[in-house]
Design a protein around this motif. Structure first.
Motif, PDB file in Angstrom:
ATOM      1  N   SER A 120      24.900  50.837  58.050  1.00  0.00           N
ATOM      2  CA  SER A 120      25.407  51.193  56.570  1.00  0.00           C
ATOM      3  C   SER A 120      24.266  51.060  55.768  1.00  0.00           C
ATOM      4  CB  SER A 120      26.477  50.520  55.862  1.00  0.00           C
ATOM      5  OG  SER A 120      26.075  49.039  55.789  1.00  0.00           O
ATOM      6  N   ARG A 136      20.736  54.857  56.048  1.00  0.00           N
ATOM      7  CA  ARG A 136      21.505  56.141  55.798  1.00  0.00           C
ATOM      8  C   ARG A 136      20.330  56.993  55.771  1.00  0.00           C
ATOM      9  NH1 ARG A 136      23.174  53.386  50.797  1.00  0.00           N
ATOM     10  NH2 ARG A 136      24.712  51.985  51.490  1.00  0.00           N
ATOM     11  N   SER A 137      20.570  57.974  56.634  1.00  0.00           N
ATOM     12  CA  SER A 137      19.422  59.094  56.662  1.00  0.00           C
ATOM     13  C   SER A 137      19.532  59.805  55.617  1.00  0.00           C
ATOM     14  CB  SER A 137      19.635  59.755  58.134  1.00  0.00           C
ATOM     15  OG  SER A 137      21.011  60.765  57.963  1.00  0.00           O
ATOM     16  N   ALA A 155      22.308  62.474  56.008  1.00  0.00           N
ATOM     17  CA  ALA A 155      23.483  61.683  55.883  1.00  0.00           C
ATOM     18  C   ALA A 155      23.908  61.847  54.194  1.00  0.00           C
ATOM     19  CB  ALA A 155      23.846  60.500  56.466  1.00  0.00           C
ATOM     20  N   GLN A 156      22.978  61.392  53.558  1.00  0.00           N
ATOM     21  CA  GLN A 156      23.109  61.178  52.148  1.00  0.00           C
ATOM     22  C   GLN A 156      23.325  62.532  51.518  1.00  0.00           C
ATOM     23  OE1 GLN A 156      19.681  58.964  50.889  1.00  0.00           O
ATOM     24  NE2 GLN A 156      20.430  57.021  51.411  1.00  0.00           N
ATOM     25  N   ALA A 201      26.808  63.418  52.171  1.00  0.00           N
ATOM     26  CA  ALA A 201      27.652  62.588  51.265  1.00  0.00           C
ATOM     27  C   ALA A 201      27.804  63.092  50.095  1.00  0.00           C
ATOM     28  CB  ALA A 201      27.329  61.053  51.519  1.00  0.00           C
ATOM     29  N   CYS A 250      28.672  58.084  55.274  1.00  0.00           N
ATOM     30  CA  CYS A 250      27.776  57.580  54.311  1.00  0.00           C
ATOM     31  C   CYS A 250      28.381  57.291  52.832  1.00  0.00           C
ATOM     32  CB  CYS A 250      26.697  58.680  54.466  1.00  0.00           C
ATOM     33  SG  CYS A 250      25.089  58.222  53.295  1.00  0.00           S
ATOM     34  N   ASP A 257      30.185  54.076  52.724  1.00  0.00           N
ATOM     35  CA  ASP A 257      29.181  52.950  52.479  1.00  0.00           C
ATOM     36  C   ASP A 257      28.681  52.897  51.105  1.00  0.00           C
ATOM     37  OD1 ASP A 257      29.377  52.607  55.171  1.00  0.00           O
ATOM     38  OD2 ASP A 257      27.591  53.657  55.792  1.00  0.00           O
ATOM     39  N   THR A 258      28.489  54.059  50.554  1.00  0.00           N
ATOM     40  CA  THR A 258      28.048  54.041  49.171  1.00  0.00           C
ATOM     41  C   THR A 258      28.929  53.994  47.969  1.00  0.00           C
ATOM     42  OG1 THR A 258      27.887  56.364  49.064  1.00  0.00           O
ATOM     43  CG2 THR A 258      26.011  55.389  49.962  1.00  0.00           C
TER      44      THR A 258
END
Length: 142
Positions: free
Chosen positions: A5, A8-9, A12-13, A16, A53, A56-57
């Motif tokens: 988590s 994060r690439s 992916a961000q 997201a 992602c 996770d955020t």
């Protein structure tokens, strides 16, 4: 090495952010996965990476929790009853997974190696996890 988590690439961000924008636009309704993919103009794997992602955020940004239901699909939710129902459903799912792991892998391993230190430790810990999840899963019925 950082947890998954925390790794994060940038892609992916971006995914997201796209998923979040689309889901916020759809509020209070949710979107089924195929609707989400079409609305975001992402591939299914990109949408899954974006959802992971985003989950996770969410807490660190103070956004409402993201849940999935059969009826509504993916949506942001702040209704305590809906959140509790979702949490209990996930706990029951994990409880089933743990029980199947115990009966399908750990118990046969213990039968093959009854005095093994590792298997005794694993069996004790998993029994504790199973017991705890069982208490949580039955909480809603109380």
């Amino acid at each position: 090495m950082p947890r998954a988590s925390q790794r994060r690439s940038p892609a992916a961000q971006r995914h997201a952010d796209t998923v979040r924008f689309v889901l916020f636009e759809a509020r209070p309704a949710g979107l089924a996965f195929n609707q989400l993919v079409r609305s975001c103009e992402l591939s299914p794997s990109q949408a899954r990476a974006g959802l992971a992602c985003l989950r996770d955020t969410i807490a660190e940004r103070g956004w409402p929790p993201l849940i999935w239901t059969r009826v509504d699909g993916y949506k942001f939710c702040s209704n305590p009853a809906e959140l509790q129902a979702y949490e209990v459903a996930i706990i029951r799912e994990k409880l089933t997974e743990i029980r199947r792991f115990i009966t399908g892998v750990v118990a046969p391993h213990a039968a093959l190696q009854p005095k093994g230190r590792w298997i005794k430790h694993l069996n004790t810990q998993l029994s504790s996890v199973e017991s705890t999840l069982d208490v949580i899963a039955d909480y809603i019925n109380a």
